[in-house]
Write a protein that holds these residues in place. Structure first.
Motif, PDB file in Angstrom:
ATOM      1  N   GLU A 160      21.539 -10.796 -68.672  1.00 59.04           N
ATOM      2  CA  GLU A 160      22.846  -9.284 -67.845  1.00 59.04           C
ATOM      3  C   GLU A 160      21.909  -8.311 -67.593  1.00 59.04           C
ATOM      4  N   ILE A 161      20.782  -7.788 -68.084  1.00 59.96           N
ATOM      5  CA  ILE A 161      19.985  -6.678 -68.214  1.00 59.96           C
ATOM      6  C   ILE A 161      19.449  -6.856 -66.811  1.00 59.96           C
ATOM      7  N   ALA A 162      18.491  -7.968 -66.617  1.00 59.41           N
ATOM      8  CA  ALA A 162      17.825  -8.353 -65.009  1.00 59.41           C
ATOM      9  C   ALA A 162      18.873  -7.857 -63.846  1.00 59.41           C
ATOM     10  N   GLU A 163      20.095  -8.836 -63.781  1.00 58.58           N
ATOM     11  CA  GLU A 163      20.929  -9.042 -63.371  1.00 58.58           C
ATOM     12  C   GLU A 163      21.514  -7.137 -62.702  1.00 58.58           C
ATOM     13  N   VAL A 164      22.111  -6.445 -64.080  1.00 59.23           N
ATOM     14  CA  VAL A 164      22.208  -4.667 -63.511  1.00 59.23           C
ATOM     15  C   VAL A 164      20.579  -4.369 -63.226  1.00 59.23           C
ATOM     16  N   LYS A 165      19.476  -4.288 -63.837  1.00 62.25           N
ATOM     17  CA  LYS A 165      18.635  -3.753 -62.873  1.00 62.25           C
ATOM     18  C   LYS A 165      18.835  -4.103 -62.062  1.00 62.25           C
ATOM     19  N   ALA A 166      18.830  -5.298 -61.179  1.00 59.76           N
ATOM     20  CA  ALA A 166      18.214  -6.138 -59.709  1.00 59.76           C
ATOM     21  C   ALA A 166      19.690  -5.066 -59.106  1.00 59.76           C
ATOM     22  N   ILE A 167      20.995  -4.574 -59.603  1.00 62.69           N
ATOM     23  CA  ILE A 167      21.858  -3.842 -59.276  1.00 62.69           C
ATOM     24  C   ILE A 167      21.523  -2.827 -59.208  1.00 62.69           C
ATOM     25  N   ARG A 168      21.070  -2.131 -59.798  1.00 62.01           N
ATOM     26  CA  ARG A 168      20.841  -0.558 -59.881  1.00 62.01           C
ATOM     27  C   ARG A 168      19.619  -0.281 -59.297  1.00 62.01           C
ATOM     28  N   GLU A 169      18.602  -1.161 -58.280  1.00 65.82           N
ATOM     29  CA  GLU A 169      17.273  -1.321 -57.792  1.00 65.82           C
ATOM     30  C   GLU A 169      17.971  -1.178 -56.205  1.00 65.82           C
ATOM     31  N   LYS A 170      18.827  -2.087 -55.994  1.00 66.79           N
ATOM     32  CA  LYS A 170      19.694  -2.609 -55.290  1.00 66.79           C
ATOM     33  C   LYS A 170      20.627  -0.842 -54.555  1.00 66.79           C
ATOM     34  N   LEU A 171      20.845  -0.865 -55.114  1.00 63.49           N
ATOM     35  CA  LEU A 171      21.895   0.271 -54.872  1.00 63.49           C
ATOM     36  C   LEU A 171      21.322   1.735 -54.489  1.00 63.49           C
ATOM     37  N   SER A 172      19.896   1.797 -55.942  1.00 64.94           N
ATOM     38  CA  SER A 172      18.712   2.969 -55.689  1.00 64.94           C
ATOM     39  C   SER A 172      17.787   2.849 -53.665  1.00 64.94           C
ATOM     40  N   GLU A 173      18.133   1.530 -53.322  1.00 61.48           N
ATOM     41  CA  GLU A 173      17.622   1.081 -52.204  1.00 61.48           C
ATOM     42  C   GLU A 173      18.724   1.578 -50.862  1.00 61.48           C
ATOM     43  N   MET A 174      19.814   1.575 -51.318  1.00 56.25           N
ATOM     44  CA  MET A 174      21.234   1.872 -50.430  1.00 56.25           C
ATOM     45  C   MET A 174      21.084   2.894 -49.895  1.00 56.25           C
ATOM     46  N   HIS A 175      20.664   3.862 -51.437  1.00 55.65           N
ATOM     47  CA  HIS A 175      20.927   5.527 -51.603  1.00 55.65           C
ATOM     48  C   HIS A 175      20.166   5.718 -50.526  1.00 55.65           C
ATOM     49  N   SER A 176      18.543   5.573 -51.021  1.00 57.18           N
ATOM     50  CA  SER A 176      17.985   5.608 -49.829  1.00 57.18           C
ATOM     51  C   SER A 176      17.872   5.637 -48.822  1.00 57.18           C
ATOM     52  N   ASP A 177      17.925   4.441 -48.206  1.00 59.09           N
ATOM     53  CA  ASP A 177      18.614   4.206 -46.902  1.00 59.09           C
ATOM     54  C   ASP A 177      19.520   5.135 -46.274  1.00 59.09           C
TER      55      ASP A 177
END
Length: 290
Positions: free
Chosen positions: A21-38
């Motif tokens: 769960e922690i890994a999935e949350v971390k991956a989601i956060r990273e994905k959101l961060s990338e989307m925000h950057s884009d």
């Protein structure tokens, strides 16, 4: 006897589940961060495009306004300063207008190549070579002046720069030629007044006499000096005098030099001011009784 209840999970199972769960949350956060950057990059790019479009639009409007002003300046200058009575006036006016308007149109470019300006100057010289009358020099002086104004405007807009803006090779200056061809002919106050007087219109001998206070041979001496130096010319025998291209360029150069030195204190002015201050101090200092 078999037990129907499910076996309890092992202690390690809950640890693995929480780690996933922690890994999935971390991956989601990273994905959101990338989307925000884009998204941020897209917004910045869009804003930059809008800004560039606005600046380009403003530049075009500014260029159009300048171009309109230059066209009016061409019409006014030619109408006012060309020879009034000449059988070739209409033909020359059309040729001059076409040349100057084409050159003025260069201000709409982001960068003006030196070859384009050289081409305009070359065309003007070709027209000059075909001039049928001596009085044509007055018209060509006006066209040259208008062309110089346009080029100077392009320099001020920082869209044109030529070799003149590079550091000059002063060591190559021909001092003797400068003295004999430029400085010596204009080193006299009356001659300089005469040259300035014919900058934009022809003048008669009597007009120069009234201007300078000189008469007969004295005035003729100065007129011959300017004529022999190629700064002025006489339209015909006993005719009015007019400025040449060389004379007009020298006059323009003097004006530019004088204007550029206005911020510097002149030695004579400083000396005069110092003398006036000393004189005032002597007046303010009371005399000692004897």
């Amino acid at each position: 006897m078999k037990n129907g209840n499910k076996k309890a999970g092992l202690p390690g199972d809950s640890v693995i589940s929480e780690g996933q769960e922690i890994a999935e949350v971390k991956a989601i956060r990273e994905k959101l961060s990338e989307m925000h950057s884009d998204i941020k990059k897209v917004m910045e790019f869009t804003s930059r495009l809008r800004l560039e479009a606005a600046l380009e639009n403003s530049r075009q409007e500014y260029s159009n306004a300048l171009l309109s002003h230059l066209f009016e300046d061409i019409d006014t200058g030619l109408e006012k300063n060309m020879v009034k009575k000449c059988p070739e006036k209409q033909k020359c006016t059309s040729a001059f207008t076409a040349l100057l308007q084409q050159n003025a149109g260069l201000i709409k470019k982001n960068r003006v190549d030196d070859a384009l300006i050289s081409d305009s100057r070359k065309k003007l010289e070709e027209l000059r070579c075909g001039a049928p009358y001596s009085k044509c020099e007055k018209c060509f002086s006006e066209v040259s002046s208008l062309l110089v104004k346009q080029v100077n405007l392009m320099r001020s807009m920082r869209i044109y720069a030529d070799n003149q803006e590079q550091k000059p090779n002063i060591s190559a200056l021909k001092t003797s030629a400068v003295m004999s061809e430029i400085l010596e002919p204009i080193s006299n106050l009356q001659r300089l007044e005469i040259l300035r007087a014919v900058a934009f219109e022809a003048k008669s001998f009597s007009a120069f006499s009234e201007l300078t206070g000189l008469r007969g041979g004295n005035l003729l001496f100065h007129l011959q000096k300017l004529t022999e130096s190629g700064l002025i010319m006489q339209q015909h025998e006993r005719g009015d005098y007019m400025i040449t291209e060389k004379g007009f360029r020298i006059l323009q150069g003097l004006n530019e030099i004088y204007s550029s030195l206005q911020g510097y204190p002149l030695q004579n002015s400083s000396r005069k001011e110092s003398e006036e201050n000393d004189s005032q101090k002597r007046k303010d200092t009371p005399e000692l009784a004897v």
